[in-house]
Structure formats: structure tokens, C-alpha cells
Design a protein around this motif. Structure first.
Motif, PDB file in Angstrom:
ATOM      1  N   LEU A   1      -0.837  -1.625   6.585  1.00 49.85           N
ATOM      2  CA  LEU A   1       0.035  -0.404   6.162  1.00 49.85           C
ATOM      3  C   LEU A   1       1.346  -0.695   6.366  1.00 49.85           C
ATOM      4  CD1 LEU A   1      -1.333   2.966   7.179  1.00 49.85           C
ATOM      5  CD2 LEU A   1      -1.082   2.192   4.800  1.00 49.85           C
ATOM      6  N   ASN A   2       2.261   0.042   5.980  1.00 45.91           N
ATOM      7  CA  ASN A   2       3.742  -0.006   6.173  1.00 45.91           C
ATOM      8  C   ASN A   2       4.165  -1.569   6.054  1.00 45.91           C
ATOM      9  OD1 ASN A   2       3.357   2.544   6.620  1.00 45.91           O
ATOM     10  ND2 ASN A   2       3.259   2.220   8.808  1.00 45.91           N
TER      11      ASN A   2
ATOM     12  N   ARG B   1       0.757  -1.106   0.189  1.00 45.25           N
ATOM     13  CA  ARG B   1       0.014  -0.128   0.136  1.00 45.25           C
ATOM     14  C   ARG B   1       0.703   1.147  -0.021  1.00 45.25           C
ATOM     15  NH1 ARG B   1      -4.459  -0.369   4.608  1.00 45.25           N
ATOM     16  NH2 ARG B   1      -5.026   1.397   3.633  1.00 45.25           N
TER      17      ARG B   1
ATOM     18  N   ASN C   1      -5.642   9.783   4.718  1.00 44.57           N
ATOM     19  CA  ASN C   1      -5.740   8.897   5.836  1.00 44.57           C
ATOM     20  C   ASN C   1      -5.807   9.647   7.240  1.00 44.57           C
ATOM     21  OD1 ASN C   1      -3.192   6.757   4.037  1.00 44.57           O
ATOM     22  ND2 ASN C   1      -5.548   6.926   3.799  1.00 44.57           N
TER      23      ASN C   1
ATOM     24  N   GLN D   1      -5.482  -0.096  -0.930  1.00 40.97           N
ATOM     25  CA  GLN D   1      -5.983  -1.437  -0.007  1.00 40.97           C
ATOM     26  C   GLN D   1      -7.032  -2.119  -0.970  1.00 40.97           C
ATOM     27  OE1 GLN D   1      -6.094  -2.655   3.701  1.00 40.97           O
ATOM     28  NE2 GLN D   1      -8.296  -2.207   3.975  1.00 40.97           N
TER      29      GLN D   1
ATOM     30  N   GLN E   1       1.164   6.604   4.600  1.00 37.54           N
ATOM     31  CA  GLN E   1       0.109   7.294   5.028  1.00 37.54           C
ATOM     32  C   GLN E   1      -0.064   8.785   4.477  1.00 37.54           C
ATOM     33  OE1 GLN E   1       0.371   9.458   8.750  1.00 37.54           O
ATOM     34  NE2 GLN E   1      -1.369   8.317   9.601  1.00 37.54           N
TER      35      GLN E   1
END
Lengths: 363, 363
Positions: free
Chosen positions: A323-324, A142, A149, A295, A145
Motif C-alpha cells: 500500500l501507499n 494500489r 480495508n 492488489q 486505504q
């Protein structure tokens, strides 16, 4: 029962003799109306290098050989199997002109399409033509941020936050160290939206030489088809705002996440449709590919690749793509494995956002 | 010079001998780097019915025969030409395995693809596979006047006005009388937007039998790819509002209408891209097709079909597709003709809108 769920069925068998194939097609005509709705697929391979490669790939993953200890034993058995079939096999040819078939020779060096008409058969032919058995890694990530977000808004085209840029740094470091060293020809695909482009921006693009050819490492390719699912009139709103402003729509979506289409926007089924090209390209490429996307999109790509894990289309919009994190997928002859690598250790961002902001709302 | 304008060049010649073809490919390698960037296309036809059909199609439209009076003369000459080439022609085969080629047999009954790799070659192969020479009519129509048209707003998903519904009535009457009587298998494609669906809504869908098969006349098919160019953040605004709110964007668009992408929306080049599937389907279908869509979209489809009239991509966003009019296009072997049929005589709407409202703003 499966007939109600899809439009394509696959009958996997060796179909060695012409006589058996004819009988099978004629038998199926009562179900499928027309002969041309049964497509025979034949893969002929006489290139010893590809055969050798396939044997080793199979040896590693074929369910039949689970538990067999010796590699030599498996190779010998599999080679014997091939020879046995080769002696008896009657290839598709002039005598089968009345049937619909696809024949690929030596892993796609030549492809023969016989009586392949219509949209779906054409797409199936194109799909089969793109298939190959060379192993490659696929990396799904993804974007880091984004401002939206952080504000809990969906959609938009905002830039990365400081925390998002931190992920871009970590991702680039990971790619340089773990991907490009092994695979200088690895590719980079993003969506056309700022947050995915920025996430890949720190990855180096160097002029190198690969197999004697000039090559730019990870030259980014932007795909509209990788853009996030479009929320139509709700684009730029938070989920709380949507639930308040339009509780009916909100409830409809909850009820049928796959089929629900945002007013003036898209449904997951629409996304499935537009990912068709991506999936064909993904199959065709022999180089590893890093996909930086969203996503909603990565869920569908993940579900496509991890067919053993995600059993139905209805499940696909619920897959969690953290995430991340980079997902390393390794398709093999009988499935696909997935490894999750969290690239940012701490869940707390540099500017002290809440946990919630680090796990932003998603479609 | 043409090289800078596109990525594909077509060399149209008879290329009768293997020796000549080899020399040509080797010669071109200095320009195109790799052998596989030259694709030979061969169409073999031994079906007497198709040959006969092609001769009559050619006789009607081939430039060589312009001014020749007698039909018999032309048929005799063309038949002699074919026989002459057939005697000397060396077909593509095993000896040409090192080259990239596409061979179609008997108008697509069989297709052989040799060393066709990569995205663009794959699309070219798919395009060639879909081509046929059976004549068919294509009807292009904009939707009737919509509420947004009346308000001079772009985009949106509004319904038809009373005047727009008047067009829907006229269109249905025209289709019943002039299309369905001749071609019961004619098809109906719309976008997914209300104004095109409503415009086609009065066309009858009857269960009939065509060639012994059940058939629903003009069963509507909705395509996302036929949706109007998306104006992004300007969706729902009038052009005056855009010019006032964002004169810079407005000016940029004026300067480069083809390449300009609305912020968060689409450019004409994006539309070109998404019409790829439509164009392939349009070529493949043998039935006449009525496309009810939007000015921006129909411009591109029109420009694609009327290649003799619209000479460059840059011209295509400026093509006029008048309201309340059906364009009848008839592609033939050497081009395409177009006839405009105005279905609503009076330019003044029933509720006295201004002329301007009847010629709404368009992308």
C-alpha cells in the motif's frame, strides 16, 4: 516438459534462409499436427531512425554486451551484425504462401498476416502488432486505504478513509512533480470502483498542447478489466467470517490460489483472461501509464511485466504489492526493472488505525 | 446527424481508382482530423472457388436482383460486373503507403494492415479479418426454466426446474435430429451458469470423424461473456422487492434500460462491450453454433445479427426472446433471416406453475 504447461512455445533464432525455415516447419509438423500451428514471425525494419533507436536500446541491455566498456564498440559491432544478416536474409514472401506467418514492417507501419486462422493465432497476431521497442515507464499503484480495508472486509465499493485520501494527496503531488513534468502525455487508468477513482482524483487535468496537438493531462480512463477480483458470495465479508462460515471453501482457496474460483465470483485465472485486453493496450501505448488498481489485479500485471522475477503463473497471486507505494516499471529490450517509491513515510494513519488496518486483507 | 450516434461510419462504394480514393481521403480530413482515421478496406479475391460461391450467395440475396427470374441471367450479369471492375480496379499497394488500409486476399488467406494504429482501428481490423461469406446457421436458445425463474427472482445460479429439464430433453432431441445430422461439426456455447449448462447437458457428445479428423460433437464451451447481465446488489431479488426497496433505482432503469447500470452490477452497455469477443468469434466460425444463454445476452446477439429489424441500440434491451424456443438465424450477404421453433408445445408446466412463472422476469 514445458509442453504440458502452456499452449504456446517460442523458438527464437535468426532463421535466415528460406530453406532452413521450410525444413523447420516440416520437422515440427510431427509435433503440432498442422503447418498452420507453426507461425513464423518476421520483423523487417528499414527506417534508419528505428534502427538507430534499437541499437542504442540493445546496447544498454543486451546480455551479449554485458561488461563491454565502450559504447562505440558495441554500436559498431551491432551495426556490423545487422549488415551481415541483411545481406543473407531471405524475407518471407510469395514463395512462403503455404506457411502461416506474421510480418511487421518498420515497427508496425505495415503488418502482413498470412494464413493466420483461429482464436489463439489471431490474439498472437494482435499481440505482435502491438509490440514496439520505444521505452516507456509504467507506474502501478494500489488505491489508498478504503473503508472496507479498515473494516477488514474484502470487495465492495467503498470510499477512501482519511488515510486513503492522504495517499491520494501524496500520489497527486508525486505525479505532478515526477511524471507530468517529464511526460505531459502520461496516461491514467483506473478501475470502475470508487476507491481507485478517488485515489486518482487529485491529479490535475489541464488542457495543454503536446507536439502541437491539444491534450488533457492524465484524463482518467476507467476499465472494468481493472476491477478487483470478484469474491462472489463472499463479497463484503472479512476473511475471519469466510473461514468461519465456509471453512471448506477457505481451505480450497488456500490450496490453489490461482485456480480457485469464488462461488459466483472469479478466480485468478479468470482475471488473467480479462487482463488480456489491458496487456495488449499496455504494449501498444507509447506514453507512460499510471495504473491505479487493486492488489489482485496489479499482481498479475506485475507478474506479466517482471517475467524474470515471477517465474510461474502459480507465483503470481502471491506477489506483494504494498500500500501507499508506487511501483515504477521500466520495460527494456531484454526484461524490465522495477523501483518502489513509498509515498507515505509513516505507517501510522492519522486516525490511529492499527498496523493491520493499514495492511488490509487481500485476495 | 449519424455522427452523434456512433464513432464509426462506413462508406460503401467501389472506389475503383487510386486518384478517387486519394481525393476522398483528403476531402474527409476536414471532418476526421487525421488521415489515419480513414481506413480503406480492400478485399481481393482470385480464388475461383470463392468467387463462384460469392456469386451464388449474391444471386440469392442481392437486392439488385430481386424479381429477376433466371438464375443463369443473374450469374452472367454478376460475372460481367466483376470482370468490368477487375479491368479498371487499381489495387492498394506501395503507392498508398501514406494511407491507412486493410487488405484481405482470398477470403482472409492473407491480410495486410497498413498504418493501422490504436484500439478501435485494431478491433476493426480484427473484425474485418474474421469476416467470411460462407453460410452458416446460428441457433439461439434461452436456458430452460430455472428455480429462480419459478420464484420470480433475477440473477443467481440456480438449477433447472422439472419444466426446465423438459426443455433440455426437447432441445437435445431437436439438435440430434435437425442439427447434428446435417452439421456434425456444429458447436455448443453456453454461459458459465448452471442453468445454461444443464440445458445443454442432454446433447450427445460423440467421438466421430469429420473430414478425416477426429471430432467430438457439440463439445460444450463455457463463456463468461455469455453470463446473464449482472444485477449487482439486486442479484437474487424479485422485481417487486427491488421496486419496493429501491423505487428510485427501479425508476431509473425503466427510463434508460440501455445505459442503466445496476449498483455494483452491469448495464446493457457493459454487456455490449463484453460481447465484443463473442461477436468476433461468431463471425470467424464457419461451423453452425448453438448458443444457450440468457435473455439479456441473447437480446444483444439477436440485435447484432438482425440489424435490419432492430434499428437502434436503444431497442435491443426490449427484444423478446421467448422461453422454450430455438431461434434459427441464417446470415446471408445482405442481411439475416430468423425462424422461431417452439420446442415445447404446451405452455403449462408439468407441475402446474402459473403462466407468469413460465414467462419469468427478465432484465
Amino acid at each position: 516438459a514445458g509442453m504440458e504447461k502452456g499452449r504456446v512455445a517460442i523458438f527464437d533464432s535468426t532463421n535466415v534462409s528460406r530453406k532452413f525455415r521450410c525444413e523447420m516447419v516440416e520437422e515440427l509438423r510431427s509435433v503440432v499436427q498442422s503447418r498452420s500451428n507453426v507461425i513464423l514471425v518476421e520483423s523487417v525494419c528499414e527506417d534508419p531512425e528505428i534502427i538507430q533507436h534499437n541499437i542504442s536500446a540493445t546496447e544498454r541491455s543486451m546480455p551479449d554486451y554485458k561488461g563491454t566498456e565502450s559504447r562505440e564498440e558495441v554500436v559498431a559491432d551491432y551495426t556490423a551484425r545487422i549488415q551481415c544478416f541483411a545481406a543473407r536474409y531471405e524475407p518471407l514472401g510469395d514463395e512462403d504462401k503455404v506457411y502461416s506467418w506474421i510480418k511487421t514492417v518498420d515497427g508496425g507501419q505495415q503488418v502482413i498476416l498470412n494464413k493466420i486462422f483461429g482464436y489463439l493465432p489471431g490474439r498472437i497476431a494482435s499481440f505482435v502488432m502491438n509490440l514496439h521497442t520505444f521505452p516507456k515507464e509504467i507506474y502501478l499503484s494500489r488505491h489508498g486505504q478504503s473503508e472496507y480495508n479498515l473494516a477488514q472486509k474484502i470487495g465492495g465499493d467503498s470510499s477512501l478513509t482519511a488515510h486513503g485520501r492522504e495517499y491520494a494527496v501524496a500520489l497527486a503531488a508525486h505525479v505532478h512533480e515526477n511524471v507530468l513534468r517529464k511526460f505531459p502525455r502520461a496516461r491514467l487508468w483506473t478501475s470502475t470502483l470508487r476507491r481507485t477513482i478517488e485515489t486518482g482524483e487529485l491529479i490535475r487535468h489541464e488542457d495543454v498542447e503536446v507536439d502541437g496537438q491539444p491534450w488533457i493531462t492524465m484524463r482518467p480512463r476507467q476499465w472494468h478489466a481493472l476491477d478487483e477480483i470478484h469474491a462472489g458470495i463472499f463479497d463484503g465479508m472479512t476473511y475471519d467470517e469466510i473461514a468461519e462460515k465456509d471453512p471448506e471453501e477457505f481451505a480450497m482457496r488456500k490450496k490453489n490460489k490461482l485456480g480457485y474460483r469464488y462461488p459466483r465470483g472469479e478466480s485468478y485465472l479468470d482475471v488473467l483472461q480479462r487482463l488480456d485486453t489491458i496487456v495488449h493496450e499496455l504494449e501498444r501505448q507509447r506514453d507512460p501509464i499510471l495504473i491505479i488498481s487493486h492488489q489482485g489485479i496489479l499482481r498479475i500485471i506485475y507478474a506479466y511485466l517482471m517475467i524474470d522475477e515471477i517465474k510461474s503463473r502459480e507465483e503470481s497471486p502471491h506477489v506483494a504489492i504494498p500500500l501507499n507505494t508506487i511501483k515504477v516499471l521500466r520495460p527494456h529490450a531484454y526484461g524490465c526493472t522495477c523501483e518502489n517509491l513509498a509515498l507515505l513515510k509513516s505507517k501510522a494513519g492519522p486516525d490511529g488505525q492499527t498496523e493491520k488496518a493499514l495492511d488490509p486483507p487481500s485476495h
